[in-house]
Design a protein around this motif. Sequence first.
Motif, PDB file in Angstrom:
ATOM      1  N   ARG A 159       2.933  -5.995 -10.264  1.00 53.27           N
ATOM      2  CA  ARG A 159       2.853  -5.543 -11.397  1.00 53.27           C
ATOM      3  C   ARG A 159       1.578  -3.002 -11.102  1.00 53.27           C
ATOM      4  O   ARG A 159       2.275  -3.190 -11.808  1.00 53.27           O
ATOM      5  CB  ARG A 159       2.105  -5.923 -12.021  1.00 53.27           C
ATOM      6  N   LEU A 160       1.262  -4.029  -9.307  1.00 55.62           N
ATOM      7  CA  LEU A 160       0.236  -3.386  -8.887  1.00 55.62           C
ATOM      8  C   LEU A 160       1.674  -2.575  -8.398  1.00 55.62           C
ATOM      9  O   LEU A 160       1.129  -1.271  -8.263  1.00 55.62           O
ATOM     10  CB  LEU A 160      -0.675  -4.089  -8.002  1.00 55.62           C
ATOM     11  N   VAL A 161       2.544  -2.709  -7.543  1.00 56.55           N
ATOM     12  CA  VAL A 161       3.478  -1.666  -7.504  1.00 56.55           C
ATOM     13  C   VAL A 161       3.680  -1.097  -8.456  1.00 56.55           C
ATOM     14  O   VAL A 161       4.196  -0.045  -8.266  1.00 56.55           O
ATOM     15  CB  VAL A 161       4.549  -2.121  -6.288  1.00 56.55           C
ATOM     16  N   GLU A 162       4.207  -1.463  -9.213  1.00 61.03           N
ATOM     17  CA  GLU A 162       4.464  -0.535 -10.692  1.00 61.03           C
ATOM     18  C   GLU A 162       3.990   0.612 -10.714  1.00 61.03           C
ATOM     19  O   GLU A 162       4.613   0.980 -11.075  1.00 61.03           O
ATOM     20  CB  GLU A 162       4.901  -1.276 -10.964  1.00 61.03           C
ATOM     21  N   LEU A 163       2.426   0.097 -10.606  1.00 59.16           N
ATOM     22  CA  LEU A 163       0.988   1.098 -11.807  1.00 59.16           C
ATOM     23  C   LEU A 163       1.577   2.555 -10.441  1.00 59.16           C
ATOM     24  O   LEU A 163       1.321   3.453 -10.963  1.00 59.16           O
ATOM     25  CB  LEU A 163       0.300   0.286 -11.225  1.00 59.16           C
ATOM     26  N   MET A 223       0.816  -1.438   0.040  1.00 58.48           N
ATOM     27  CA  MET A 223       0.083   0.028   0.009  1.00 58.48           C
ATOM     28  C   MET A 223       0.633   1.229  -0.011  1.00 58.48           C
ATOM     29  O   MET A 223       0.294   2.102  -0.420  1.00 58.48           O
ATOM     30  CB  MET A 223      -1.015  -0.068   1.392  1.00 58.48           C
ATOM     31  N   THR A 224       1.507   1.293   0.307  1.00 59.72           N
ATOM     32  CA  THR A 224       3.175   2.136   0.481  1.00 59.72           C
ATOM     33  C   THR A 224       3.200   3.024  -1.243  1.00 59.72           C
ATOM     34  O   THR A 224       3.362   4.256  -0.825  1.00 59.72           O
ATOM     35  CB  THR A 224       4.571   1.941   0.767  1.00 59.72           C
ATOM     36  N   PRO A 225       3.514   2.481  -2.087  1.00 55.28           N
ATOM     37  CA  PRO A 225       3.494   3.173  -3.230  1.00 55.28           C
ATOM     38  C   PRO A 225       1.964   4.364  -3.328  1.00 55.28           C
ATOM     39  O   PRO A 225       2.038   4.682  -4.160  1.00 55.28           O
ATOM     40  CB  PRO A 225       3.392   2.018  -3.985  1.00 55.28           C
ATOM     41  N   LEU A 226       0.893   3.501  -3.323  1.00 50.10           N
ATOM     42  CA  LEU A 226      -0.841   3.857  -2.910  1.00 50.10           C
ATOM     43  C   LEU A 226      -0.168   5.529  -2.630  1.00 50.10           C
ATOM     44  O   LEU A 226      -1.837   6.284  -2.897  1.00 50.10           O
ATOM     45  CB  LEU A 226      -1.910   3.413  -3.197  1.00 50.10           C
ATOM     46  N   LEU A 227      -0.186   5.625  -1.440  1.00 49.00           N
ATOM     47  CA  LEU A 227      -0.298   6.060  -0.502  1.00 49.00           C
ATOM     48  C   LEU A 227       0.818   7.151  -0.671  1.00 49.00           C
ATOM     49  O   LEU A 227       0.574   8.896  -0.626  1.00 49.00           O
ATOM     50  CB  LEU A 227      -0.362   5.982   1.510  1.00 49.00           C
ATOM     51  N   GLU A 228       1.991   6.698  -0.911  1.00 51.50           N
ATOM     52  CA  GLU A 228       3.067   7.359  -1.538  1.00 51.50           C
ATOM     53  C   GLU A 228       2.824   8.542  -2.454  1.00 51.50           C
ATOM     54  O   GLU A 228       3.155   9.861  -2.564  1.00 51.50           O
ATOM     55  CB  GLU A 228       4.667   7.619  -1.482  1.00 51.50           C
ATOM     56  N   ASN A 229       2.654   8.289  -3.358  1.00 52.63           N
ATOM     57  CA  ASN A 229       2.499   8.323  -4.947  1.00 52.63           C
ATOM     58  C   ASN A 229       0.705   8.504  -6.176  1.00 52.63           C
ATOM     59  O   ASN A 229       1.029   9.353  -6.387  1.00 52.63           O
ATOM     60  CB  ASN A 229       3.180   7.668  -5.622  1.00 52.63           C
ATOM     61  N   ALA A 252       1.771   0.203 -15.981  1.00 52.18           N
ATOM     62  CA  ALA A 252       1.803  -1.030 -16.238  1.00 52.18           C
ATOM     63  C   ALA A 252       0.651  -1.706 -16.597  1.00 52.18           C
ATOM     64  O   ALA A 252       0.110  -1.863 -16.692  1.00 52.18           O
ATOM     65  CB  ALA A 252       1.969  -1.619 -14.604  1.00 52.18           C
ATOM     66  N   LEU A 253       1.513  -3.267 -17.365  1.00 47.06           N
ATOM     67  CA  LEU A 253       0.957  -4.113 -18.144  1.00 47.06           C
ATOM     68  C   LEU A 253       1.428  -5.864 -17.462  1.00 47.06           C
ATOM     69  O   LEU A 253       2.196  -5.818 -16.958  1.00 47.06           O
ATOM     70  CB  LEU A 253       1.897  -4.123 -19.192  1.00 47.06           C
ATOM     71  N   CYS A 254       0.142  -6.137 -17.861  1.00 44.99           N
ATOM     72  CA  CYS A 254       0.332  -7.625 -17.215  1.00 44.99           C
ATOM     73  C   CYS A 254       1.329  -8.001 -18.416  1.00 44.99           C
ATOM     74  O   CYS A 254       1.738  -7.761 -19.311  1.00 44.99           O
ATOM     75  CB  CYS A 254      -1.360  -8.105 -17.844  1.00 44.99           C
ATOM     76  N   GLU A 255       1.365  -9.687 -18.145  1.00 46.81           N
ATOM     77  CA  GLU A 255       2.925 -10.100 -18.544  1.00 46.81           C
ATOM     78  C   GLU A 255       2.161  -9.837 -19.930  1.00 46.81           C
ATOM     79  O   GLU A 255       3.213  -9.885 -20.613  1.00 46.81           O
ATOM     80  CB  GLU A 255       3.205 -11.277 -18.216  1.00 46.81           C
ATOM     81  N   THR A 256       1.220 -10.540 -20.050  1.00 47.87           N
ATOM     82  CA  THR A 256       0.173 -10.981 -21.902  1.00 47.87           C
ATOM     83  C   THR A 256       1.443  -9.882 -22.964  1.00 47.87           C
ATOM     84  O   THR A 256       1.315  -9.593 -23.935  1.00 47.87           O
ATOM     85  CB  THR A 256      -0.102 -11.339 -22.100  1.00 47.87           C
ATOM     86  N   CYS A 257       0.257  -8.620 -22.020  1.00 43.86           N
ATOM     87  CA  CYS A 257       0.422  -6.786 -22.647  1.00 43.86           C
ATOM     88  C   CYS A 257       1.567  -6.633 -22.846  1.00 43.86           C
ATOM     89  O   CYS A 257       2.501  -6.105 -23.977  1.00 43.86           O
ATOM     90  CB  CYS A 257      -0.513  -6.339 -22.174  1.00 43.86           C
ATOM     91  N   GLU A 258       2.341  -6.692 -21.362  1.00 46.85           N
ATOM     92  CA  GLU A 258       4.136  -6.178 -22.046  1.00 46.85           C
ATOM     93  C   GLU A 258       4.838  -6.981 -22.985  1.00 46.85           C
ATOM     94  O   GLU A 258       5.901  -6.250 -23.575  1.00 46.85           O
ATOM     95  CB  GLU A 258       4.625  -6.246 -20.371  1.00 46.85           C
ATOM     96  N   ALA A 259       4.772  -8.414 -22.935  1.00 45.13           N
ATOM     97  CA  ALA A 259       5.474  -9.096 -23.983  1.00 45.13           C
ATOM     98  C   ALA A 259       4.989  -8.695 -25.211  1.00 45.13           C
ATOM     99  O   ALA A 259       6.123  -8.740 -26.259  1.00 45.13           O
ATOM    100  CB  ALA A 259       4.995 -10.638 -23.645  1.00 45.13           C
TER     101      ALA A 259
END
Length: 116
Positions: free
Chosen positions: A84-88, A1-7, A94-101
């Motif tokens: 990927r949620l943290v990345e988002l 939850m830290t990235p959500l609260l911080e960013n 962020a994209l799922c693995e399939t979209c990122e590929a």
Amino acid sequence: MTPLLENNIELIEEAARDNGREEGAVVGITKQAQDRGYESLSPAQVRMFELCVRPLIEGVQCPGYTHELEDNPRECHRILDDDRLVELYTIGNALCETCEAQASVDNHSKTSFFKD
């Protein structure tokens, strides 16, 4: 939850407004859950957390990948994993693995095309 609260605290505030809840209260509950644990929340706080915050941290759908030459975005129904949620919430996309590929393949094709 830290990235959500911080960013992205504005997403928590927006979720509170969308659900008719007080922004500061929902942000405070989120901070409490992060700092002292979910089990520290009262039943009323748990209901508010589940209503406003849980949808931001669980079951978040991939936004889908759109090739730069396409007008319509490709829908994706996959759920972002925790990394990927943290990345988002850290870098803003962020994209799922399939979209990122697919994005990687398209980028490689473009690079190869312009290289030749």
